[in-house]
Design an enzyme around this catalytic site. Structure first.
Site, mmCIF file in Angstrom:
data_model
loop_
_atom_site.group_PDB
_atom_site.id
_atom_site.type_symbol
_atom_site.label_atom_id
_atom_site.label_comp_id
_atom_site.label_asym_id
_atom_site.label_seq_id
_atom_site.Cartn_x
_atom_site.Cartn_y
_atom_site.Cartn_z
ATOM 1 C CG ASN A 1 20.358 85.641 42.815
ATOM 2 O OD1 ASN A 1 20.984 86.613 43.222
ATOM 3 N ND2 ASN A 1 19.106 85.383 43.194
ATOM 4 C CE LYS B 1 19.128 83.614 46.353
ATOM 5 N NZ LYS B 1 18.116 82.767 46.956
ATOM 6 C CB SER C 1 17.043 73.357 45.800
ATOM 7 O OG SER C 1 16.627 74.099 46.944
ATOM 8 C CD GLU D 1 14.543 81.628 40.932
ATOM 9 O OE1 GLU D 1 15.624 81.055 40.921
ATOM 10 O OE2 GLU D 1 14.319 82.656 41.587
ATOM 11 C CD GLU E 1 15.939 85.374 48.110
ATOM 12 O OE1 GLU E 1 16.870 86.086 47.706
ATOM 13 O OE2 GLU E 1 16.020 84.129 48.187
ATOM 14 C CG HIS F 1 14.916 86.507 43.479
ATOM 15 N ND1 HIS F 1 14.617 86.165 44.769
ATOM 16 C CD2 HIS F 1 15.613 85.469 42.958
ATOM 17 C CE1 HIS F 1 15.120 84.961 45.021
ATOM 18 N NE2 HIS F 1 15.732 84.522 43.931
ATOM 19 N N GLY G 1 16.264 77.832 48.125
ATOM 20 C CA GLY G 1 17.067 77.786 49.347
ATOM 21 C C GLY G 1 16.627 76.734 50.343
#
Ligand code: PGA
Length: 256
Positions: free
Chosen positions: A9, A11, A213, A167, A97, A95, A173
């Site tokens: 991904n 992003k 991660s 996730e 985000e 996701h 991240g």
């Protein structure tokens, strides 16, 4: 046997020319033989040039988002038909985000998942708890609600072909990976839940990724767990060596 799926991904990283350069180098570095499916999810403007660069290879293309309508006056949105026509096989939905910055809800993810499946796209539906939720012991409760609501009303045969990415938000991240035991527990919980909701066959075929991660040096341990069928990779997917390393480590986990 479920075929593991490693998806990068990207992003909001990589311009179209950077993306094309990346996949050319990836094709040299990562062999897709070895029973692992490899997917890249570039930003929208890079999808078509990347598809051309990937022509003839086994690496599949994913979009990072889409809207649920086929067409219409929805400024700024992209439809499942458009993604299917340019050769996307997968679409990442929900996701964290997107939930955090763009107000996505489980109900919206559900509409998007249905629309994606209707147009032949395979949704990668993301779920996962926040740090506070984990610390309060709410992981299973939160993930249960997300899976129930995002997959509501889907046919078992549709659930069988999709991908769920577990996730934990605190691992995305941050360099803080969930322990392989905790990741396995959450993925096993999702599979049991899917068995209850959609039957044992859908649960057995559904692929469940871990994300947060993931790096070459933690891939093998995670991927050798029975209910973890691949990874959704952010940061480490932006470097050819990191991403190819994760693919190789996953291949080793499959073969051992
Ligand atoms: P990360 O991101 O690998 O950088 O933690 C994962 C993701 O957001 O899918």
């Amino acid at each position: 046997m479920r075929r593991p799926i490693i998806a990068g991904n990207w992003k909001m990283y990589k311009t179209p020319s950077e993306a094309v350069d990346f996949v050319k180098r990836l094709l040299e570095a990562a062999s897709t033989a070895g029973g692992v499916e490899v997917v890249v999810a570039p930003p929208f403007p890079a999808l078509m040039p990347v598809r051309e660069a990937l022509a003839g290879s086994d690496i599949a293309l994913a979009a990072q988002n889409m809207f649920w309508e086929v067409e219409g006056a929805f400024t700024g949105e992209v439809s499942p038909v458009m993604l299917a026509e340019i050769g996307c096989r997968y679409v990442i939905l929900g996701h964290s985000e997107r939930r955090r910055y763009f107000g996505e809800t489980n109900a919206g993810v559900n509409r998007k998942a249905r629309a994606a499946l209707d147009r032949g796209l395979v949704p990668i539906v993301c779920v996962g708890e926040s740090l506070a939720e984990r610390e309060f012991g709410l992981t299973e409760k939160v993930v249960t609600a997300q899976v129930e609501e995002c997959l509501a009303g889907l046919a078992p045969a549709a659930v069988a072909v999709m991908v769920v990415a577990y996730e934990p938000i605190w691992a995305i991240g941050t360099g803080r990976t969930a322990s392989p035991e905790d990741a396995q527990d959450a993925c096993a919980h999702i599979r049991r839940l899917v068995a209850r909701l959609f039957g044992p066959e859908a649960a057995e075929r559904l692929r469940i990724q871990y994300g947060g991660s993931v790096k070459p040096d933690n891939t093998r341990d995670l991927m050798s767990r029975p209910d973890i069928d691949g990874a959704l990779v952010g940061g480490a997917s932006l470097k050819v060596e990191g991403f190819a390393g994760i693919v190789r480590e996953c291949q080793k986990a499959v073969q051992s």
